[in-house]
Scaffold this motif. Structure first.
Motif, mmCIF file in Angstrom:
data_model
loop_
_atom_site.group_PDB
_atom_site.id
_atom_site.type_symbol
_atom_site.label_atom_id
_atom_site.label_comp_id
_atom_site.label_asym_id
_atom_site.label_seq_id
_atom_site.Cartn_x
_atom_site.Cartn_y
_atom_site.Cartn_z
ATOM 1 N N VAL A 73 0.653 -1.306 0.036
ATOM 2 C CA VAL A 73 -0.193 0.104 -0.046
ATOM 3 C C VAL A 73 0.978 1.761 0.121
ATOM 4 O O VAL A 73 1.887 1.943 0.938
ATOM 5 C CB VAL A 73 -0.730 -0.190 1.108
ATOM 6 C CG1 VAL A 73 -1.622 1.091 1.311
ATOM 7 C CG2 VAL A 73 -1.991 -0.853 1.377
ATOM 8 N N SER A 74 0.588 1.332 -1.401
ATOM 9 C CA SER A 74 1.176 3.289 -0.879
ATOM 10 C C SER A 74 0.302 4.602 -1.233
ATOM 11 O O SER A 74 -0.549 4.747 -1.426
ATOM 12 C CB SER A 74 1.937 3.186 -2.946
ATOM 13 O OG SER A 74 2.785 2.428 -2.984
ATOM 14 N N ASP A 75 1.178 5.566 -0.760
ATOM 15 C CA ASP A 75 0.634 6.605 -0.253
ATOM 16 C C ASP A 75 1.441 8.279 0.193
ATOM 17 O O ASP A 75 2.498 7.615 0.137
ATOM 18 C CB ASP A 75 -0.384 6.721 1.489
ATOM 19 C CG ASP A 75 0.588 6.576 2.349
ATOM 20 O OD1 ASP A 75 1.555 7.474 2.858
ATOM 21 O OD2 ASP A 75 0.600 4.970 3.154
ATOM 22 N N PRO A 76 0.899 8.765 0.176
ATOM 23 C CA PRO A 76 2.226 9.958 0.402
ATOM 24 C C PRO A 76 2.414 10.146 1.952
ATOM 25 O O PRO A 76 2.999 11.115 2.019
ATOM 26 C CB PRO A 76 0.648 11.600 -0.484
ATOM 27 C CG PRO A 76 -0.131 11.289 0.274
ATOM 28 C CD PRO A 76 0.055 9.354 -0.030
ATOM 29 N N ASP A 112 9.875 6.629 -0.408
ATOM 30 C CA ASP A 112 11.305 6.884 -1.568
ATOM 31 C C ASP A 112 10.006 9.079 -1.728
ATOM 32 O O ASP A 112 9.568 10.005 -0.778
ATOM 33 C CB ASP A 112 10.709 6.722 -2.787
ATOM 34 C CG ASP A 112 9.215 6.620 -3.071
ATOM 35 O OD1 ASP A 112 8.486 7.262 -2.648
ATOM 36 O OD2 ASP A 112 8.673 5.218 -4.299
ATOM 37 N N ASP A 113 10.822 9.727 -3.098
ATOM 38 C CA ASP A 113 10.485 11.570 -3.083
ATOM 39 C C ASP A 113 8.922 10.735 -3.486
ATOM 40 O O ASP A 113 8.075 12.624 -3.442
ATOM 41 C CB ASP A 113 11.137 11.556 -4.386
ATOM 42 C CG ASP A 113 12.645 11.789 -3.771
ATOM 43 O OD1 ASP A 113 13.491 11.826 -3.055
ATOM 44 O OD2 ASP A 113 13.244 11.578 -5.176
ATOM 45 N N ASP A 114 8.109 10.017 -3.758
ATOM 46 C CA ASP A 114 6.445 10.137 -3.549
ATOM 47 C C ASP A 114 6.295 9.877 -2.700
ATOM 48 O O ASP A 114 4.710 10.250 -2.949
ATOM 49 C CB ASP A 114 6.187 9.046 -4.568
ATOM 50 C CG ASP A 114 7.012 9.645 -6.066
ATOM 51 O OD1 ASP A 114 6.836 10.567 -6.999
ATOM 52 O OD2 ASP A 114 6.935 8.660 -6.911
ATOM 53 N N GLY A 115 6.527 9.405 -1.871
ATOM 54 C CA GLY A 115 6.065 9.358 -0.554
ATOM 55 C C GLY A 115 5.745 8.079 0.354
ATOM 56 O O GLY A 115 7.620 7.859 0.625
#
Length: 127
Positions: A73-76, A112-115
């Motif tokens: 699960v990816s988020d900011p 990382d840079d995106d979250g």
């Protein structure tokens, strides 16, 4: 193979996320475990990061190979997280990462840079 889907940052999306994972894993032996864990990861994202705010979103990725699956699960979020220890017996919250740790064979966190991305792996023996 890997599948990804991005969802609006709404608690009402958690059942859809569970169904997404269940649909991809079908009758594999770890479907229930992966479904429970992805629910915890998504709920944590929605509760503790900007993804749960206005216009927020989370992305769920599911990787499936013979005898293996990985849910992520990816988020900011900013990447700041920690285990809170054992919640007291009547606490309503605080067991999510304990559940992830108990059911997943391996889990981790990448920033990382995106979250950030929380992931969990499940392994079984194909017969």
């Amino acid at each position: 193979m890997e599948w990804t889907h991005t969802y609006p940052g709404l608690p009402s999306m958690v059942p859809a996320i569970r169904a997404f994972v269940r649909g991809l894993l079908g009758d594999t032996p770890r479907t229930d475990d992966a479904e429970l864990v992805v629910c915890e990861l998504a709920t944590n994202s929605l509760r503790h990061t900007p993804s749960g705010g206005d216009g927020g979103k989370i992305t769920v990725a599911v990787t499936v190979r013979a005898g293996y699956t990985r849910v992520a699960v990816s988020d900011p979020g900013t990447g700041g997280w920690q285990r809170l220890g054992m919640p007291d017996e009547i606490a309503e919250y605080g067991r999510g990462l304990l559940i992830v740790e108990a059911y997943a064979d391996n889990f981790g966190h990448v920033v990382d840079d995106d979250g950030q991305t929380m992931w969990a792996e499940f392994i079984w023996r194909d017969l």
